[in-house]
Design an enzyme around this catalytic site. Structure first.
Site, PDB file in Angstrom:
ATOM      1  N   ASP A  83      29.431   2.906  -8.374  1.00 43.36           N
ATOM      2  CA  ASP A  83      30.491   2.426  -9.251  1.00 43.36           C
ATOM      3  C   ASP A  83      31.812   2.499  -8.495  1.00 43.36           C
ATOM      4  O   ASP A  83      32.187   3.563  -7.980  1.00 43.36           O
ATOM      5  CB  ASP A  83      30.545   3.289 -10.521  1.00 43.36           C
ATOM      6  CG  ASP A  83      31.510   2.746 -11.553  1.00 43.36           C
ATOM      7  OD1 ASP A  83      31.059   2.130 -12.521  1.00 43.36           O
ATOM      8  OD2 ASP A  83      32.738   2.938 -11.384  1.00 43.36           O
ATOM      9  N   ASP A 100      37.581  -9.702  -7.373  1.00 48.09           N
ATOM     10  CA  ASP A 100      36.297 -10.359  -7.063  1.00 48.09           C
ATOM     11  C   ASP A 100      35.976 -10.252  -5.576  1.00 48.09           C
ATOM     12  O   ASP A 100      34.825 -10.027  -5.192  1.00 48.09           O
ATOM     13  CB  ASP A 100      36.342 -11.833  -7.475  1.00 48.09           C
ATOM     14  CG  ASP A 100      36.349 -12.024  -8.987  1.00 48.09           C
ATOM     15  OD1 ASP A 100      36.096 -11.035  -9.711  1.00 48.09           O
ATOM     16  OD2 ASP A 100      36.601 -13.161  -9.437  1.00 48.09           O
ATOM     17  N   GLU A 126      31.779  -3.516 -12.194  1.00 46.10           N
ATOM     18  CA  GLU A 126      31.835  -2.951 -10.845  1.00 46.10           C
ATOM     19  C   GLU A 126      30.678  -1.993 -10.580  1.00 46.10           C
ATOM     20  O   GLU A 126      30.756  -1.127  -9.720  1.00 46.10           O
ATOM     21  CB  GLU A 126      33.178  -2.227 -10.629  1.00 46.10           C
ATOM     22  CG  GLU A 126      33.414  -1.039 -11.525  1.00 46.10           C
ATOM     23  CD  GLU A 126      34.071  -1.383 -12.862  1.00 46.10           C
ATOM     24  OE1 GLU A 126      34.737  -0.497 -13.425  1.00 46.10           O
ATOM     25  OE2 GLU A 126      33.922  -2.534 -13.334  1.00 46.10           O
TER      26      GLU A 126
END
Length: 210
Positions: A83, A100, A126
């Site tokens: 993460d 992105d 994410e």
């Protein structure tokens, strides 16, 4: 000309056979094209449009096979739950386009370290998972620590922005009672241990004895 009897006796069966071969070849070609199109469609359906790795459905499908194989062969299987730290800060400060690009940059780093059989997928946002067939928890922790360091080093700047991307990684080794859902849940729990310990680190969720 050829007598009608000779045509019926020899010619017609030959033409029929030739027509059957042409038809069969045509159908085989159509079936091959259909299978290729179906496989391509399935591949696209299992891919995350942004990063190119497997999406949630795709990675869960692959991990399902890995868990079954682990039970059958008795080989280890570990899962990494990755993460990105403070990712909302990156999006808020630099914009979603840079955000992105950060996701793609992290995927490039991980993809560059993949071994044969490893399975990488994006769960959403994410969050990523990396299945490591054949890896026990010790090797998985070593892999996770290596990836964490590489990401910290190589994702300091993305698209010219000082994003300083880091990841928290949770590690869980599959046990015989695990399903994909429980394995992902335990790796997720380990990732939260890494977050609470200060982020940009690796945490292992030990298997509690029954």
């Amino acid at each position: 000309g050829i007598p009608i009897d000779a045509w019926l006796t020899y010619g017609f069966p030959l033409v029929s056979a030739f027509s059957a071969v042409v038809l069969a070849l045509g159908l085989a070609d159509r079936m091959l094209t259909f299978r290729q199109e179906r496989d391509t469609a399935q591949e696209h359906a299992e891919r995350d449009w942004l990063t190119g790795v497997m999406n949630r459905g795709g990675i869960e499908h692959r991990l399902d096979w890995a868990v079954l194989n682990t039970r059958r062969e008795g080989l280890p299987l570990s899962l990494l739950f990755l993460d990105l730290d403070d990712f909302k800060r990156v999006n808020d400060r630099f914009g979603h386009a840079v955000g992105d690009s950060c996701l793609r940059a992290v995927v490039r780093v991980i993809s560059g370290e993949l071994q044969y059989g490893d399975q990488l997928g994006r769960l959403g946002g994410e969050e990523f998972v990396l299945g490591l067939p054949g890896s026990d928890s010790d090797r998985a922790v070593a892999v996770a620590e290596h990836l964490r360091g590489r990401i910290e080093q190589e994702c300091r700047h993305v698209d010219g922005a000082p994003v300083a991307v880091t990841v928290s990684i949770g590690v869980a080794q599959c046990d015989r009672s695990d399903t994909v859902a429980t394995l992902v849940k335990r790796a997720d729990k380990a990732m939260y241990l890494a977050k609470h310990a200060g982020r940009n680190r690796v945490a292992l969720l030990a298997i509690t004895p029954a």
